[in-house]
Design an enzyme around this catalytic site. Structure first.
Site, PDB file in Angstrom:
ATOM      1  N   SER A  29       0.816  -1.210   0.000  1.00  0.00           N
ATOM      2  CA  SER A  29       0.000   0.000   0.000  1.00  0.00           C
ATOM      3  C   SER A  29       0.846   1.254   0.000  1.00  0.00           C
ATOM      4  O   SER A  29       0.328   2.344  -0.211  1.00  0.00           O
ATOM      5  CB  SER A  29      -0.848   0.064   1.266  1.00  0.00           C
ATOM      6  OG  SER A  29      -1.685  -1.035   1.355  1.00  0.00           O
ATOM      7  N   HIS A  57      -1.119  -2.623  -7.199  1.00  0.00           N
ATOM      8  CA  HIS A  57      -1.820  -2.301  -5.948  1.00  0.00           C
ATOM      9  C   HIS A  57      -3.328  -2.424  -6.135  1.00  0.00           C
ATOM     10  O   HIS A  57      -3.960  -1.548  -6.725  1.00  0.00           O
ATOM     11  CB  HIS A  57      -1.418  -0.881  -5.497  1.00  0.00           C
ATOM     12  CG  HIS A  57      -2.031  -0.469  -4.211  1.00  0.00           C
ATOM     13  ND1 HIS A  57      -2.395   0.824  -3.919  1.00  0.00           N
ATOM     14  CD2 HIS A  57      -2.356  -1.197  -3.117  1.00  0.00           C
ATOM     15  CE1 HIS A  57      -2.913   0.868  -2.704  1.00  0.00           C
ATOM     16  NE2 HIS A  57      -2.905  -0.338  -2.199  1.00  0.00           N
ATOM     17  N   GLU A  75      -3.723   0.386  -8.945  1.00  0.00           N
ATOM     18  CA  GLU A  75      -2.630   1.339  -9.181  1.00  0.00           C
ATOM     19  C   GLU A  75      -1.431   0.520  -9.663  1.00  0.00           C
ATOM     20  O   GLU A  75      -1.040  -0.441  -8.997  1.00  0.00           O
ATOM     21  CB  GLU A  75      -2.249   2.070  -7.879  1.00  0.00           C
ATOM     22  CG  GLU A  75      -3.147   3.241  -7.535  1.00  0.00           C
ATOM     23  CD  GLU A  75      -2.696   3.958  -6.265  1.00  0.00           C
ATOM     24  OE1 GLU A  75      -2.652   5.183  -6.270  1.00  0.00           O
ATOM     25  OE2 GLU A  75      -2.393   3.289  -5.262  1.00  0.00           O
ATOM     26  N   ASN A 111      -3.682   6.124  -1.297  1.00  0.00           N
ATOM     27  CA  ASN A 111      -3.414   6.168   0.156  1.00  0.00           C
ATOM     28  C   ASN A 111      -2.714   7.446   0.601  1.00  0.00           C
ATOM     29  O   ASN A 111      -2.802   7.829   1.763  1.00  0.00           O
ATOM     30  CB  ASN A 111      -2.619   4.930   0.594  1.00  0.00           C
ATOM     31  CG  ASN A 111      -3.506   3.695   0.576  1.00  0.00           C
ATOM     32  OD1 ASN A 111      -4.699   3.784   0.832  1.00  0.00           O
ATOM     33  ND2 ASN A 111      -2.931   2.551   0.270  1.00  0.00           N
TER      34      ASN A 111
HETATM   35  N1  LIG Z   1      -6.150  -3.977   3.826  1.00  0.00           N
HETATM   36  C1  LIG Z   1      -6.270  -3.183   2.782  1.00  0.00           C
HETATM   37  O1  LIG Z   1      -7.267  -2.435   2.654  1.00  0.00           O
HETATM   38  C2  LIG Z   1      -5.214  -3.180   1.720  1.00  0.00           C
HETATM   39  C3  LIG Z   1      -5.498  -2.599   0.473  1.00  0.00           C
HETATM   40  C4  LIG Z   1      -4.518  -2.645  -0.535  1.00  0.00           C
HETATM   41  C5  LIG Z   1      -3.285  -3.217  -0.278  1.00  0.00           C
HETATM   42  N2  LIG Z   1      -3.025  -3.759   0.964  1.00  0.00           N
HETATM   43  C6  LIG Z   1      -1.706  -4.357   1.184  1.00  0.00           C
HETATM   44  O2  LIG Z   1      -1.821  -5.758   0.989  1.00  0.00           O
HETATM   45  C7  LIG Z   1      -0.885  -6.441   1.853  1.00  0.00           C
HETATM   46  C8  LIG Z   1      -1.643  -7.422   2.717  1.00  0.00           C
HETATM   47  O3  LIG Z   1      -2.598  -6.726   3.494  1.00  0.00           O
HETATM   48  P1  LIG Z   1      -3.840  -7.483   4.143  1.00  0.00           P
HETATM   49  O4  LIG Z   1      -4.829  -6.436   4.513  1.00  0.00           O
HETATM   50  O5  LIG Z   1      -4.250  -8.635   3.283  1.00  0.00           O
HETATM   51  O6  LIG Z   1      -3.154  -8.059   5.487  1.00  0.00           O
HETATM   52  P2  LIG Z   1      -3.614  -9.299   6.381  1.00  0.00           P
HETATM   53  O7  LIG Z   1      -3.062  -9.045   7.729  1.00  0.00           O
HETATM   54  O8  LIG Z   1      -5.080  -9.559   6.217  1.00  0.00           O
HETATM   55  O9  LIG Z   1      -2.867 -10.546   5.701  1.00  0.00           O
HETATM   56  C9  LIG Z   1      -1.480 -10.687   5.645  1.00  0.00           C
HETATM   57  C10 LIG Z   1      -1.183 -12.176   5.456  1.00  0.00           C
HETATM   58  O10 LIG Z   1       0.204 -12.340   5.158  1.00  0.00           O
HETATM   59  C11 LIG Z   1       0.631 -13.530   5.771  1.00  0.00           C
HETATM   60  N3  LIG Z   1       2.091 -13.536   5.861  1.00  0.00           N
HETATM   61  C12 LIG Z   1       2.896 -12.794   6.674  1.00  0.00           C
HETATM   62  N4  LIG Z   1       4.190 -13.127   6.452  1.00  0.00           N
HETATM   63  C13 LIG Z   1       4.187 -14.086   5.476  1.00  0.00           C
HETATM   64  C14 LIG Z   1       5.221 -14.833   4.830  1.00  0.00           C
HETATM   65  N5  LIG Z   1       6.503 -14.658   5.146  1.00  0.00           N
HETATM   66  N6  LIG Z   1       4.866 -15.740   3.889  1.00  0.00           N
HETATM   67  C15 LIG Z   1       3.565 -15.947   3.566  1.00  0.00           C
HETATM   68  N7  LIG Z   1       2.541 -15.267   4.163  1.00  0.00           N
HETATM   69  C16 LIG Z   1       2.862 -14.361   5.091  1.00  0.00           C
HETATM   70  C17 LIG Z   1      -0.075 -13.516   7.123  1.00  0.00           C
HETATM   71  O11 LIG Z   1      -0.092 -14.815   7.713  1.00  0.00           O
HETATM   72  C18 LIG Z   1      -1.459 -13.002   6.728  1.00  0.00           C
HETATM   73  O12 LIG Z   1      -2.322 -14.088   6.403  1.00  0.00           O
HETATM   74  C19 LIG Z   1      -0.149  -5.339   2.618  1.00  0.00           C
HETATM   75  O13 LIG Z   1       1.024  -5.011   1.949  1.00  0.00           O
HETATM   76  C20 LIG Z   1      -1.151  -4.192   2.579  1.00  0.00           C
HETATM   77  O14 LIG Z   1      -0.544  -2.936   2.730  1.00  0.00           O
HETATM   78  C21 LIG Z   1      -3.971  -3.757   1.951  1.00  0.00           C
END
Ligand SMILES: NC(=O)c1ccc[n+]([C@@H]2O[C@H](COP(=O)([O-])OP(=O)(O)OC[C@H]3O[C@@H](n4cnc5c(N)ncnc54)[C@H](O)[C@@H]3O)[C@@H](O)[C@H]2O)c1
Length: 293
Positions: free
Chosen positions: A121, A142, A154, A192
């Site tokens: 993000s 993204h 994005e 963001n």
């Molecule tokens: N939440 C949002 O609204 C949003 C929107 C766009 C982008 N993002 C980005 O997407 C990414 C994930 O966010 P999210 O909201 O899904 O988080 P989340 O906490 O729901 O999920 C993250 C997952 O990654 C896993 N993980 C951590 N380390 C790992 C590894 N070494 N190998 C494999 N899996 C691993 C965790 O077990 C977890 O299941 C982040 O970079 C976040 O910034 C989030």
């Protein structure tokens, strides 16, 4: 070099990873969905099934499309499963060190021609690319949350991203039926960079007692015509992700206007991360969400 994607590896099966797997599998891509945490992987697969079943009940997709899409997804707990993929999309926790470790572990497994993308993000695509052996084949893709619903992607080039990688990623986004907005590689990109300071300001408004959770969200829904209030949205994004993005803005742009609100820090320290942990600015453990302040 790869110019057409068929098989996709997704690392991280959380909110975003399972959403990305959902849309890719429905667009007939073969998907490997990886997480290091078995519970999160199982939860991710169950979420995809539940969300697709909802789409079937609304008539958005057929039962056959759902079955075919589910058959396209292979859950995996080991990175070895990435050896055949054309594109890896990293969607793990928003923490630079975690992402760097993933890239060092996965690059020796990948085919040399495979592309790598991050769904970060806010983090620098150029810096993440430098943690791989193929900066020219690395790009920011993204997605927005929830992935099956939100139209935008994005696309973010790092300094070394080459034209073939960009074109292939653009074609992939088009195939998913998404609309692309191209952003330069600056902290938190475009959406963001604009959205998170507003959410952080809403938390300051709460912290300073200007309004409570309910009144702040109502004010922005009815007063600014936002579809959901900023605190409700923060819970939806994940408060840990919100805090990480604010820290990246604060440090990356070296401007105090991005200082994360201490109340946001406190919620994250308490493990109150929003919907995904059942409690954030609202408590989701009962029938209806109850404001926590
Ligand atoms: N939440 C949002 O609204 C949003 C929107 C766009 C982008 N993002 C980005 O997407 C990414 C994930 O966010 P999210 O909201 O899904 O988080 P989340 O906490 O729901 O999920 C993250 C997952 O990654 C896993 N993980 C951590 N380390 C790992 C590894 N070494 N190998 C494999 N899996 C691993 C965790 O077990 C977890 O299941 C982040 O970079 C976040 O910034 C989030």
């Amino acid at each position: 070099m790869i110019s057409e994607i068929k098989k996709i590896g997704i690392i991280g099966a959380g909110q975003m990873g399972n959403g990305i797997a959902h849309v890719c599998s429905l667009s007939k891509y073969e998907v490997i969905l990886n997480d290091l945490d078995k519970d999160n992987l199982d939860k991710g697969m169950a979420t995809i099934q539940g969300n697709m079943a909802r789409q079937v009940s609304k008539g958005a997709i057929s039962e056959e499309q759902m079955q075919a899409a589910l058959d396209n997804i292979t859950p995996s707990l080991a990175l070895d499963s990435m050896s055949e993929v054309d594109l890896v999309i990293e969607a793990a926790t928003e923490h630079e060190e975690t992402k760097r470790k993933i890239f060092s572990a996965v690059t020796p497994i990948l085919r040399p021609e495979a592309l790598i993308a991050s769904n970060t993000s806010s983090l620098s695509i150029t810096r993440l690319a430098a943690a791989t052996d193929r900066a020219e084949q690395f790009i920011g893709i993204h997605f927005m949350n929830p992935v099956p619903v939100m139209k935008l992607i994005e696309l973010v080039r790092g300094i070394a991203t080459d034209e073939n990688t960009f074109k292939t990623a653009k074609q992939f986004a088009d195939n998913l039926g998404k609309t692309v907005a191209v952003s330069e590689d600056f902290p938190a990109f475009m959406v963001n960079r604009i959205l998170l300071p507003m959410i952080n300001e809403a938390v300051y408004t709460l912290y300073e007692g200007v309004g409570n959770v309910q009144s702040i969200d109502t004010a922005m829904r009815l007063g600014a015509n936002h579809p959901m209030g900023p605190l409700q949205l923060a819970d939806f994004i994940g408060l840990d992700t919100c805090l990480s993005i604010m820290q990246v803005l604060y440090e990356g742009l070296a401007d105090t206007k991005y200082r994360p609100c201490p109340l946001l820090v406190k919620y994250v320290e308490a493990g109150w991360l929003g919907r995904k942990s059942q409690r954030g600015f609202y408590d989701y453990r009962g029938e209806v969400p109850i404001p926590t302040r």
